[in-house]
Design an enzyme around this catalytic site. Sequence first.
Site, PDB file in Angstrom:
ATOM      1  N   SER A  57       2.110 -12.515 -12.104  1.00 27.59           N
ATOM      2  CA  SER A  57       1.468 -13.358 -12.878  1.00 27.59           C
ATOM      3  C   SER A  57       1.770 -14.849 -12.734  1.00 27.59           C
ATOM      4  O   SER A  57       3.174 -15.014 -12.320  1.00 27.59           O
ATOM      5  CB  SER A  57       1.498 -12.938 -14.337  1.00 27.59           C
ATOM      6  OG  SER A  57       1.485 -13.891 -15.276  1.00 27.59           O
TER       7      SER A  57
ATOM      8  N   TYR B 224       8.026  -8.875 -20.823  1.00 25.39           N
ATOM      9  CA  TYR B 224       6.730  -8.751 -20.082  1.00 25.39           C
ATOM     10  C   TYR B 224       7.018  -9.656 -18.813  1.00 25.39           C
ATOM     11  O   TYR B 224       6.789  -9.203 -17.789  1.00 25.39           O
ATOM     12  CB  TYR B 224       5.353  -9.302 -20.791  1.00 25.39           C
ATOM     13  CG  TYR B 224       4.292  -9.415 -19.883  1.00 25.39           C
ATOM     14  CD1 TYR B 224       3.822  -8.231 -19.487  1.00 25.39           C
ATOM     15  CD2 TYR B 224       3.952 -10.650 -19.449  1.00 25.39           C
ATOM     16  CE1 TYR B 224       2.482  -8.456 -18.569  1.00 25.39           C
ATOM     17  CE2 TYR B 224       2.866 -10.751 -18.622  1.00 25.39           C
ATOM     18  CZ  TYR B 224       2.089  -9.619 -18.028  1.00 25.39           C
ATOM     19  OH  TYR B 224       1.257  -9.613 -17.233  1.00 25.39           O
TER      20      TYR B 224
ATOM     21  N   LYS C  73       7.394  -8.471 -14.547  1.00 27.39           N
ATOM     22  CA  LYS C  73       6.584  -8.994 -13.467  1.00 27.39           C
ATOM     23  C   LYS C  73       7.819  -9.583 -12.174  1.00 27.39           C
ATOM     24  O   LYS C  73       7.658  -9.261 -11.170  1.00 27.39           O
ATOM     25  CB  LYS C  73       5.645 -10.258 -13.739  1.00 27.39           C
ATOM     26  CG  LYS C  73       4.575  -9.835 -14.520  1.00 27.39           C
ATOM     27  CD  LYS C  73       3.718  -8.252 -13.844  1.00 27.39           C
ATOM     28  CE  LYS C  73       2.596  -7.959 -14.685  1.00 27.39           C
ATOM     29  NZ  LYS C  73       1.887  -6.680 -14.336  1.00 27.39           N
TER      30      LYS C  73
HETATM   31  P1  NAD Z   1      -5.540  -4.122 -19.412  1.00 26.50           P
HETATM   32  O1  NAD Z   1      -4.692  -3.801 -20.494  1.00 26.50           O
HETATM   33  O2  NAD Z   1      -6.947  -4.466 -19.591  1.00 26.50           O
HETATM   34  O3  NAD Z   1      -5.476  -3.023 -18.064  1.00 26.50           O
HETATM   35  C1  NAD Z   1      -4.541  -2.485 -17.924  1.00 26.50           C
HETATM   36  C2  NAD Z   1      -4.879  -0.995 -17.697  1.00 26.50           C
HETATM   37  O4  NAD Z   1      -3.729  -0.112 -17.473  1.00 26.50           O
HETATM   38  C3  NAD Z   1      -5.351  -0.438 -18.972  1.00 26.50           C
HETATM   39  O5  NAD Z   1      -6.603   0.269 -19.014  1.00 26.50           O
HETATM   40  C4  NAD Z   1      -4.474   0.385 -19.664  1.00 26.50           C
HETATM   41  O6  NAD Z   1      -4.858   1.575 -20.250  1.00 26.50           O
HETATM   42  C5  NAD Z   1      -3.591   0.934 -18.203  1.00 26.50           C
HETATM   43  N1  NAD Z   1      -2.338   1.509 -18.527  1.00 26.50           N
HETATM   44  C6  NAD Z   1      -1.341   0.826 -18.968  1.00 26.50           C
HETATM   45  N2  NAD Z   1       0.085   1.567 -18.693  1.00 26.50           N
HETATM   46  C7  NAD Z   1      -0.696   2.600 -18.137  1.00 26.50           C
HETATM   47  C8  NAD Z   1       0.141   3.855 -17.655  1.00 26.50           C
HETATM   48  N3  NAD Z   1       1.249   4.073 -17.683  1.00 26.50           N
HETATM   49  N4  NAD Z   1      -0.428   4.933 -17.095  1.00 26.50           N
HETATM   50  C9  NAD Z   1      -1.989   4.598 -16.713  1.00 26.50           C
HETATM   51  N5  NAD Z   1      -2.424   3.456 -17.147  1.00 26.50           N
HETATM   52  C10 NAD Z   1      -1.655   2.746 -17.827  1.00 26.50           C
HETATM   53  O7  NAD Z   1      -4.949  -5.696 -18.535  1.00 26.50           O
HETATM   54  P2  NAD Z   1      -5.519  -6.503 -17.325  1.00 26.50           P
HETATM   55  O8  NAD Z   1      -5.726  -7.630 -18.163  1.00 26.50           O
HETATM   56  O9  NAD Z   1      -6.669  -5.821 -16.673  1.00 26.50           O
HETATM   57  O10 NAD Z   1      -4.375  -6.545 -16.594  1.00 26.50           O
HETATM   58  C11 NAD Z   1      -4.197  -5.804 -15.367  1.00 26.50           C
HETATM   59  C12 NAD Z   1      -2.826  -6.269 -14.679  1.00 26.50           C
HETATM   60  O11 NAD Z   1      -2.947  -7.793 -14.473  1.00 26.50           O
HETATM   61  C13 NAD Z   1      -1.690  -6.019 -15.473  1.00 26.50           C
HETATM   62  O12 NAD Z   1      -0.441  -5.572 -14.787  1.00 26.50           O
HETATM   63  C14 NAD Z   1      -1.342  -7.209 -16.101  1.00 26.50           C
HETATM   64  O13 NAD Z   1       0.222  -7.439 -16.445  1.00 26.50           O
HETATM   65  C15 NAD Z   1      -1.717  -8.385 -15.061  1.00 26.50           C
HETATM   66  N6  NAD Z   1      -2.002  -9.705 -15.308  1.00 26.50           N
HETATM   67  C16 NAD Z   1      -2.910  -9.824 -16.360  1.00 26.50           C
HETATM   68  C17 NAD Z   1      -3.338 -11.043 -16.928  1.00 26.50           C
HETATM   69  C18 NAD Z   1      -4.274 -11.604 -17.935  1.00 26.50           C
HETATM   70  O14 NAD Z   1      -4.200 -12.533 -18.534  1.00 26.50           O
HETATM   71  N7  NAD Z   1      -5.239 -10.464 -18.280  1.00 26.50           N
HETATM   72  C19 NAD Z   1      -2.437 -12.159 -16.275  1.00 26.50           C
HETATM   73  C20 NAD Z   1      -1.701 -12.019 -15.243  1.00 26.50           C
HETATM   74  C21 NAD Z   1      -1.370 -10.738 -14.679  1.00 26.50           C
HETATM   75  C1  WQD Z   2      -3.814 -20.068 -23.277  1.00 31.25           C
HETATM   76  C2  WQD Z   2      -3.736 -21.605 -23.878  1.00 31.25           C
HETATM   77  C3  WQD Z   2      -2.475 -21.393 -26.134  1.00 31.25           C
HETATM   78  C4  WQD Z   2      -4.967 -18.748 -28.648  1.00 31.25           C
HETATM   79  C5  WQD Z   2      -0.710 -15.422 -21.252  1.00 31.25           C
HETATM   80  C6  WQD Z   2       0.337 -15.021 -20.662  1.00 31.25           C
HETATM   81  C7  WQD Z   2       0.502 -15.146 -19.079  1.00 31.25           C
HETATM   82  C8  WQD Z   2      -0.671 -14.523 -18.510  1.00 31.25           C
HETATM   83  C9  WQD Z   2      -1.894 -14.888 -19.168  1.00 31.25           C
HETATM   84  C10 WQD Z   2      -0.172 -12.192 -17.885  1.00 31.25           C
HETATM   85  C11 WQD Z   2      -2.474 -21.833 -24.437  1.00 31.25           C
HETATM   86  C12 WQD Z   2      -3.856 -21.638 -26.457  1.00 31.25           C
HETATM   87  C13 WQD Z   2      -4.226 -19.540 -27.178  1.00 31.25           C
HETATM   88  C14 WQD Z   2      -5.430 -19.282 -29.519  1.00 31.25           C
HETATM   89  C15 WQD Z   2      -4.854 -21.449 -28.696  1.00 31.25           C
HETATM   90  N1  WQD Z   2      -0.678 -13.050 -18.762  1.00 31.25           N
HETATM   91  N2  WQD Z   2      -4.385 -20.815 -27.508  1.00 31.25           N
HETATM   92  N3  WQD Z   2      -5.184 -20.696 -29.609  1.00 31.25           N
HETATM   93  O1  WQD Z   2      -0.222 -18.036 -23.126  1.00 31.25           O
HETATM   94  O2  WQD Z   2      -1.375 -19.337 -21.078  1.00 31.25           O
HETATM   95  O3  WQD Z   2      -0.887 -16.893 -20.944  1.00 31.25           O
HETATM   96  O4  WQD Z   2      -1.953 -14.725 -20.553  1.00 31.25           O
HETATM   97  O5  WQD Z   2       0.469 -12.138 -17.101  1.00 31.25           O
HETATM   98  O6  WQD Z   2       1.706 -14.264 -19.012  1.00 31.25           O
HETATM   99  O7  WQD Z   2       1.535 -15.540 -21.482  1.00 31.25           O
HETATM  100  O8  WQD Z   2      -2.712 -17.437 -22.394  1.00 31.25           O
HETATM  101  O9  WQD Z   2      -4.726 -17.249 -23.501  1.00 31.25           O
HETATM  102  O10 WQD Z   2      -2.534 -16.794 -24.843  1.00 31.25           O
HETATM  103  O11 WQD Z   2      -3.351 -18.950 -24.235  1.00 31.25           O
HETATM  104  O12 WQD Z   2      -4.629 -22.710 -28.772  1.00 31.25           O
HETATM  105  O13 WQD Z   2      -5.742 -18.582 -30.731  1.00 31.25           O
HETATM  106  O14 WQD Z   2      -4.505 -21.547 -25.251  1.00 31.25           O
HETATM  107  O15 WQD Z   2      -1.454 -22.096 -26.791  1.00 31.25           O
HETATM  108  O16 WQD Z   2      -2.004 -23.244 -24.576  1.00 31.25           O
HETATM  109  P1  WQD Z   2      -1.305 -17.858 -21.796  1.00 31.25           P
HETATM  110  P2  WQD Z   2      -3.212 -17.476 -23.701  1.00 31.25           P
END
Ligand code: NAD
Ligand code: WQD
Length: 345
Positions: free
Chosen positions: A128, A153, A157
Amino acid sequence: MAKPRILVTGGTGYIGSHTVVELINAGYKAVIIDNLSNSNKDALDGIEKITGLRPDFVEADCTDINSLTALFEKYDDIKGIINFAASKAVGESIEKPILYYRNNLNTLMNLLDLMPRFGVKGIVFSSSCTVYGEPDQNPVTEAAPIKKATSPYGNTKQISEEIITDVISSGAPFKSVILRYFNPVGAHPSALIGELPNGVPQNLIPYLTQTAMGIRKELSVFGNDYDTPDGSCIRDFINVVDLAKAHVIAVERMLEDKGEAPIEIFNLGTGVGLSVLELIAAFERATGVKVPHKIVGRRHGDIEKVWADPRHANEVLGWKATTSIEDTMRSAWKWQQHLRETGIM
Ligand code: NAD
Ligand code: WQD
């Protein structure tokens, strides 16, 4: 030639389900392992409707090494892994750090432990942009310093990236591609799969689309006094289907031994920073639906501005985000409408 099987952990989740679609479209066989802690089996129906194929599914927990071992014994043709399985709510991780360290790190370590025994050649890891914290300059390249994590969290990562590096440095016989996502948003254009937030959404887009639908009264914009042109925070919103496609390229690169280094790291973003207020405007423009919103105080821990320099992924992977923000917003809205029509929300 038939393409090999890929294990997709967390494959019924948001990014995982979109990636399984792209893997199947590219001719790979997929097997999903998911404990359904943050998703449900409807994603399998969606994937099947989109691709015409239902991926194999194992409901189990990746922190349980016995379940994982049984899966590898059953599917002895797995050649690559994409590891999405993790807990991902930043706020919850501050309240329940052990849950986050245990789930995210044990999942990864179990996979790395089993890979050599079962002849798996590579693992793609979901990292991330959170590892960059508040970057010294934007756009951020992969060479930017890693800042001290502000949540358990985020720390999982950073530690995960270090674990992968240490394991591969020790001579483990596989490769890894670490993908640092910026802010993944939107849904498949079919609206058959998308993001299913649990309870009140913490992230911007699900809160925005729920507000547009009338499920929430108004969207709070967290701060308009940042050092940005309109005062709201700036992010790099990357379309989830574009993001998913990068995983297929990463898998191919590992399995075909195209990369020289055993570990490669790529930013996945558009390269364009958009403010929160600009994003709301883009949604309204694209859908014609107004989003009631008000400015409130800053949210603790928010980064002021961060957007990607995606040139490394553009040049080395030959991947580029191509979906416009308007199309992405339309897809997010269509998905919200699908949730309403199907009675899910
Ligand atoms: P998500 O929660 O939709 O998907 C994660 C999936 O993993 C879920 O279906 C959950 O049920 C499953 N899971 C969790 N722990 C498990 C375990 N121990 N065994 C089996 N299954 C398990 O999340 P996402 O948004 O699809 O994110 C996927 C990956 O990307 C994650 O590693 C997350 O940290 C990373 N990521 C997400 C974002 C984002 O903003 N969505 C940003 C950066 C990184
Ligand atoms: C985006 C912008 C808020 C909600 C998070 C994790 C990051 C990554 C992606 C996994 C920010 C603003 C939000 C609301 C708002 N995930 N906001 N009103 O914080 O950039 O990132 O998700 O790795 O690790 O921290 O994403 O969608 O929460 O916020 O104004 O109700 O929207 O302040 O500027 P963020 P977000």
